[in-house]
Design an enzyme around this catalytic site. Structure first.
Site, PDB file in Angstrom:
ATOM      1  N   LYS A  91      38.039  87.572 -43.505  1.00  0.00           N
ATOM      2  CA  LYS A  91      38.568  87.354 -42.154  1.00  0.00           C
ATOM      3  C   LYS A  91      38.130  85.973 -41.658  1.00  0.00           C
ATOM      4  CE  LYS A  91      38.065  88.944 -37.330  1.00  0.00           C
ATOM      5  NZ  LYS A  91      37.544  89.976 -36.404  1.00  0.00           N
TER       6      LYS A  91
ATOM      7  N   ASP B 137      37.367  83.922 -31.561  1.00  0.00           N
ATOM      8  CA  ASP B 137      37.993  85.147 -31.055  1.00  0.00           C
ATOM      9  C   ASP B 137      37.720  85.298 -29.556  1.00  0.00           C
ATOM     10  OD1 ASP B 137      39.089  87.616 -30.635  1.00  0.00           O
ATOM     11  OD2 ASP B 137      37.609  88.732 -31.823  1.00  0.00           O
TER      12      ASP B 137
ATOM     13  N   LYS C 195      38.026  88.847 -23.855  1.00  0.00           N
ATOM     14  CA  LYS C 195      36.648  89.347 -23.919  1.00  0.00           C
ATOM     15  C   LYS C 195      35.891  88.917 -22.668  1.00  0.00           C
ATOM     16  CE  LYS C 195      35.919  89.298 -28.944  1.00  0.00           C
ATOM     17  NZ  LYS C 195      35.641  90.736 -29.090  1.00  0.00           N
TER      18      LYS C 195
ATOM     19  N   ASP D  17      33.258  84.538 -35.996  1.00  0.00           N
ATOM     20  CA  ASP D  17      34.239  85.539 -36.421  1.00  0.00           C
ATOM     21  C   ASP D  17      34.972  85.127 -37.709  1.00  0.00           C
ATOM     22  OD1 ASP D  17      35.155  88.079 -35.946  1.00  0.00           O
ATOM     23  OD2 ASP D  17      36.778  87.473 -34.597  1.00  0.00           O
TER      24      ASP D  17
ATOM     25  N   ASP E 172      42.620  92.134 -28.867  1.00  0.00           N
ATOM     26  CA  ASP E 172      41.285  91.826 -29.374  1.00  0.00           C
ATOM     27  C   ASP E 172      41.013  92.501 -30.719  1.00  0.00           C
ATOM     28  OD1 ASP E 172      38.804  90.681 -29.429  1.00  0.00           O
ATOM     29  OD2 ASP E 172      37.904  92.001 -27.923  1.00  0.00           O
TER      30      ASP E 172
ATOM     31  N   ARG F 102      42.121  93.025 -38.010  1.00  0.00           N
ATOM     32  CA  ARG F 102      42.927  93.902 -38.870  1.00  0.00           C
ATOM     33  C   ARG F 102      44.366  93.402 -38.988  1.00  0.00           C
ATOM     34  NH1 ARG F 102      41.468  98.819 -34.914  1.00  0.00           N
ATOM     35  NH2 ARG F 102      39.681  97.441 -34.605  1.00  0.00           N
TER      36      ARG F 102
HETATM   37  N1  BES Z   1      35.414  90.010 -33.827  1.00  0.00           N
HETATM   38  C1  BES Z   1      35.417  91.222 -33.092  1.00  0.00           C
HETATM   39  C2  BES Z   1      34.330  92.194 -33.539  1.00  0.00           C
HETATM   40  C3  BES Z   1      32.937  91.879 -33.100  1.00  0.00           C
HETATM   41  C4  BES Z   1      32.546  92.072 -31.793  1.00  0.00           C
HETATM   42  C5  BES Z   1      32.008  91.476 -34.015  1.00  0.00           C
HETATM   43  C6  BES Z   1      31.256  91.824 -31.414  1.00  0.00           C
HETATM   44  C7  BES Z   1      30.707  91.255 -33.636  1.00  0.00           C
HETATM   45  C8  BES Z   1      30.318  91.416 -32.344  1.00  0.00           C
HETATM   46  C9  BES Z   1      36.745  91.941 -33.256  1.00  0.00           C
HETATM   47  O1  BES Z   1      37.855  91.116 -33.370  1.00  0.00           O
HETATM   48  C10 BES Z   1      36.946  92.743 -32.025  1.00  0.00           C
HETATM   49  O2  BES Z   1      37.086  92.174 -30.985  1.00  0.00           O
HETATM   50  N2  BES Z   1      36.961  94.064 -32.165  1.00  0.00           N
HETATM   51  C11 BES Z   1      37.097  94.931 -31.064  1.00  0.00           C
HETATM   52  C12 BES Z   1      38.007  96.064 -31.469  1.00  0.00           C
HETATM   53  C13 BES Z   1      38.425  96.919 -30.318  1.00  0.00           C
HETATM   54  C14 BES Z   1      39.348  96.154 -29.402  1.00  0.00           C
HETATM   55  C15 BES Z   1      39.113  98.132 -30.856  1.00  0.00           C
HETATM   56  C16 BES Z   1      35.709  95.447 -30.695  1.00  0.00           C
HETATM   57  O3  BES Z   1      34.910  95.700 -31.590  1.00  0.00           O
HETATM   58  O4  BES Z   1      35.430  95.553 -29.504  1.00  0.00           O
HETATM   59 ZN    ZN Z   2      37.511  89.262 -34.146  1.00  0.00          ZN
HETATM   60 MN    MN Z   3      38.662  90.572 -31.477  1.00  0.00          MN
END
Ligand code: BES
Ligand code: ZN
Ligand code: MN
Length: 543
Positions: A275, A280, A287, A298, A358, A362
Site C-alpha cells: 500500500k 492519507d 480525518k 501510510d 477514509d 483496500r
Molecule cells: N491509513 C489508515 C489506517 C491507520 C489509521 C493506520 C491509524 C494507522 C493508524 C486507513 O486508511 C484508514 O483510515 N482506515 C480507517 C478505516 C475505517 C474508515 C473503516 C480506520 O482505521 O479508521
Molecule cells: Zn490509509
Molecule cells: Mn484512510
C-alpha cells in the site's frame, strides 16, 4: 556502514587491536542456572573479576565500561549484559548500547560474541541489524541532525560512514556464519531504505518519487521495473485505484518490479503488494487534525516492498522469483474527490460502494491484487497500514496476519518468529463479511465499527480468491509515535526471512469461491461528470 567479520577466541581476543571492545555477557543468574562453563581463559577470569568488583549483574542492556583493560590490547572494554542471551535480549541490548556508543567518538569498534552466546548465526544477524538500527540517522529534511554549523559532528557523534564495526565470533569462517553475515548486511540496507522513505514527509515522498526509487532499483541486472501513470492505469480498468487518486493534484503511479535469480527461470513468483498512500487525509471523510501528520507513514507497505527489492539487489539469491506491485497515490479532499456513496468499478469487474473515503487502502490494493493474477503466482502477500482497528487489536508488537491458506500463514508466522519481526494470525470467517453488503454495489468498502481489521481483510479476500494469499496489516508496527517518531522498516525482515527460508513450501491450491460480479460490470470505467476534466489535469501534471 563499514562492517567486518572476524574469527576471535578468548586467547586471540587479547591481542586484538580496537578502540572499543564490546563483549556480550550473560547474566550471573542465567550462567548459574545453566551449567557453569568453567572457562579458565584469561579473558573470562578478568571479566568475572571486574564484574564481581563492580557488582555488575549483566541484566539486558546494562553496561560496564573499563578504561584500561589490562590483559587486552583494546583501548577500552565495554561489558554488555544480554540477560540469558535470548535473541530478543541480544537485539535489545545491542541496540541500546550502540545508541550510546555512537555518541562517544570511537572509530573502530569490535563486538565480540564468544562461545557462551547461544544460536550464534541468529545472534550475529540480530546484532548487525541492531547496530544498523542504532546508527540510522534521518537527515533528508534535517541536515542539522548530522553536523553543527561549524561542520563538526554533534556531541562527538561520528557519521555511520566513519565508523568501523567488526563482528567477532569463534567460528567466523563457517559457512552458516558467513551466510548470516551477508544476509544481515543486505537486510540492513533494505530496512534502511524502507525506513528512509517511510520517514520522508509526503511532499518529499510523492508517488512520483517512489516510482523513481523503483526505477533506480531497476538499474540492477536482475531487476525489471515498470512505472505506469494515470492513463495506463485507466486503460487497465483499475477504476477503484483511480477513484482514490482523483482527489489529488499529484499523479498516481502503479509500480511493477520483478526480481528473477539466475536459477529461478521457470518458477512461479511470490508477489508482494505494498500500500503506497503517500498521504492519507481521509478524503471527504476527513480525518481529525490531531496526529494527522503520521499519515505520511501510510506508504510504509510500499516502502517495505522497495526495501525487499533493495535487499534482493544486494544479496542476489539465485533461487528466488519475486514480483513487487505498488499502487501509490494521495488520498485528498477536493472538488474532484470521491464522495461517500459513490460507486466505482474495480479491475475485477466488481462494483464497490464507497461509504467511507477514509477506507482507501483496500480500494487501491484490490486492483493490484487483481493485477497480480497475471503472474500465476505461487503466493501473493499484501502489506498495508490498513486499519486503526489492528492497532487496537494487537498494539505495536505484532502485525496482523490474515490468509486464505494455512501453509502460507504458517510459513509467515515462522518467518516472523525467526526474524523477531512478529505477526499474529487473525480470523477470516465469512460471517465477518456480512457488514460489507450494499444495496447499490457488489460490495461496500466498510462495515460497522466492530472487528475493523477483519472486515478490511474480508474485503481484500474477494479479490484474492484465485491464489494463495496473505495480508499483513502493519498499521501498528510500521512506525513509532511520540519522542521516537519514525519508521521501523518493518516487515522487511519478516518478508526476507520468508522468501529466503520458508517460501520453498508451495501452498496447496485454494478452493476458489468466485465472488459474484455485477451484471453491469461491462462498464469498465466509472461514470462521473468530472472524469474528463480530471484526465486533462492528471496528464498535464504527469509530464
Ligand atoms: N491509513 C489508515 C489506517 C491507520 C489509521 C493506520 C491509524 C494507522 C493508524 C486507513 O486508511 C484508514 O483510515 N482506515 C480507517 C478505516 C475505517 C474508515 C473503516 C480506520 O482505521 O479508521
Ligand atoms: Zn490509509
Ligand atoms: Mn484512510
Amino acid at each position: 556502514m563499514n562492517f567486518d567479520l572476524k574469527t576471535l577466541s578468548h586467547p586471540t581476543s587479547l591481542s586484538h587491536k580496537t578502540d572499543l571492545m564490546v563483549v556480550l555477557q550473560k547474566s550471573v543468574a542465567s550462567k548459574e542456572s545453566s551449567q557453569k562453563s568453567g572457562s579458565t581463559s584469561v579473558l573470562s577470569q578478568y571479566l568475572s573479576t571486574i564484574q564481581k568488583e563492580e557488582e555488575f549483574d549483566a541484566k539486558p542492556g546494562k553496561t560496564l565500561l573499563v578504561l584500561k583493560p589490562e590483559p587486552l590490547q583494546a583501548k577500552r572494554l565495554l561489558v554488555l549484559g544480554v540477560g540469558d542471551g535470548r535473541p530478543s535480549e541480544i537485539r535489545k541490548s545491542v541496540l541500546s548500547a550502540f545508541k550510546t556508543i555512537k555518541t562517544l567518538g570511537y572509530k573502530d569498534i569490535t563486538l565480540f560474541l564468544d562461545e557462551s552466546i547461544p544460536t550464534p548465526d541468529q545472534a550475529l544477524k540480530l546484532s548487525i541489524l541492531a547496530v544498523c538500527d542504532a546508527l540510522y540517522l534521518y537527515t533528508k529534511t534535517k541536515p542539522s541532525a548530522k553536523v553543527d554549523k561549524d561542520g563538526k559532528s554533534k556531541s562527538g557523534a561520528l557519521a555511520s560512514s566513519e565508523l568501523y564495526v567488526t563482528f567477532a565470533l569463534p567460528e567466523a569462517k563457517s559457512a552458516s556464519v558467513k551466510q548470516a553475515f551477508s544476509q544481515a548486511l543486505a537486510l540492513g540496507e533494505g530496512i534502511e531504505l524502507a525506513k528512509e522513505w517511510g520517514n520522508r514527509p509526503a511532499n518529499h515522498a510523492t508517488p512520483t518519487h517512489l516510482g523513481n526509487v523503483a526505477i533506480n532499483l531497476g538499474k540492477h541486472p536482475d531487476i525489471k521495473v515498470n512505472v505506469l501513470g494515470p492513463k495506463e492505469v485507466e486503460k487497465l480498468g483499475m477504476g477503484s485505484f483511480l477513484s482514490v487518486a482523483q482527489g489529488s493534484a499529484e499523479p498516481l503511479r502503479f509500480i511493477t518490479m520483478e526480481y528473477k535469480g539466475a536459477k529461478a527461470k521457470s518458477s512461479a513468483p511470490v508477489v508482494l503488494v505494498g500500500k503506497g498512500i503517500t498521504f492519507d487525509t481521509g478524503g471527504i471523510s476527513l480525518k481529525p487534525g490531531a496526529g494527522m501528520d503520521e499519515m505520511k507513514f501510510d506508504m510504509c507497505g510500499a516502502a517495505s516492498v522497495l526495501g525487499v527489492f533493495k535487499t534482493l539487489s544486494v544479496l542476489r539469491p539465485s533461487e528466488l522469483h519475486v514480483v513487487g506491485l505498488i499502487p501509490t497515490c494521495e488520498n485528498m479532499p477536493d472538488g474532484l474527490a470521491i464522495k461517500p456513496g459513490d460507486v466505482v468499478t474495480s479491475m475485477s469487474g466488481q462494483t464497490i460502494e464507497i461509504l467511507n473515503t477514509d477506507a482507501e487502502g483496500r480500494l487501491i490494493l484490490c486492483d493490484a491484487l487483481t493485477y497480480a493474477k497475471r503472474y500465476k503466482p505461487k503466493a501473493v502477500i499484501d502489506i498495508a497500514t490498513l486499519t486503526g482497528a489492528c492497532v487496537i487489536a494487537l498494539g505495536h508488537l505484532r502485525s496482523g496476519l490474515f490468509s486464505n491458506n494455512d501453509e502460507l500463514a504458517h510459513a509467515l508466522e515462522k518467518a516472523g518468529d525467526a526474524s523477531l519481526d512478529l505477526c499474529w494470525r487473525m480470523p477470516l470467517d465469512d460471517a465477518y463479511a456480512e457488514g460489507l453488503k450494499s444495496n447499490f454495489a457488489d460490495v461496500a468498502n466498510v462495515g460497522d465499527r466492530s472487528a475493523g481489521s477483519v472486515t478490511a481483510a474480508k474485503f481484500l479476500q474477494r479479490f484474492a480468491n484465485e491464489f494463495a494469499w496473505a495480508h499483513l496489516d502493519i498499521a501498528g508496527t510500521a512506525w513509532n509515535s511520540g519522542a521516537s517518531k519514525g519508521s521501523t522498516g518493518r516487515p522487511v525482515a519478516l518478508l526476507m526471512e520468508y522468501l529466503l527460508n520458508h517460501s520453498q513450501v508451495t501452498p496447496k491450491a485454494v478452493k476458489t469461491t468466485k465472488p459474484q460480479k455485477s451484471s453491469s460490470a461491462a462498464a469498465k470505467t466509472n461514470a462521473s461528470p468530472s472524469r474528463g476534466a480530471k484526465t486533462v489535469k492528471a496528464s498535464r501534471r504527469t509530464g
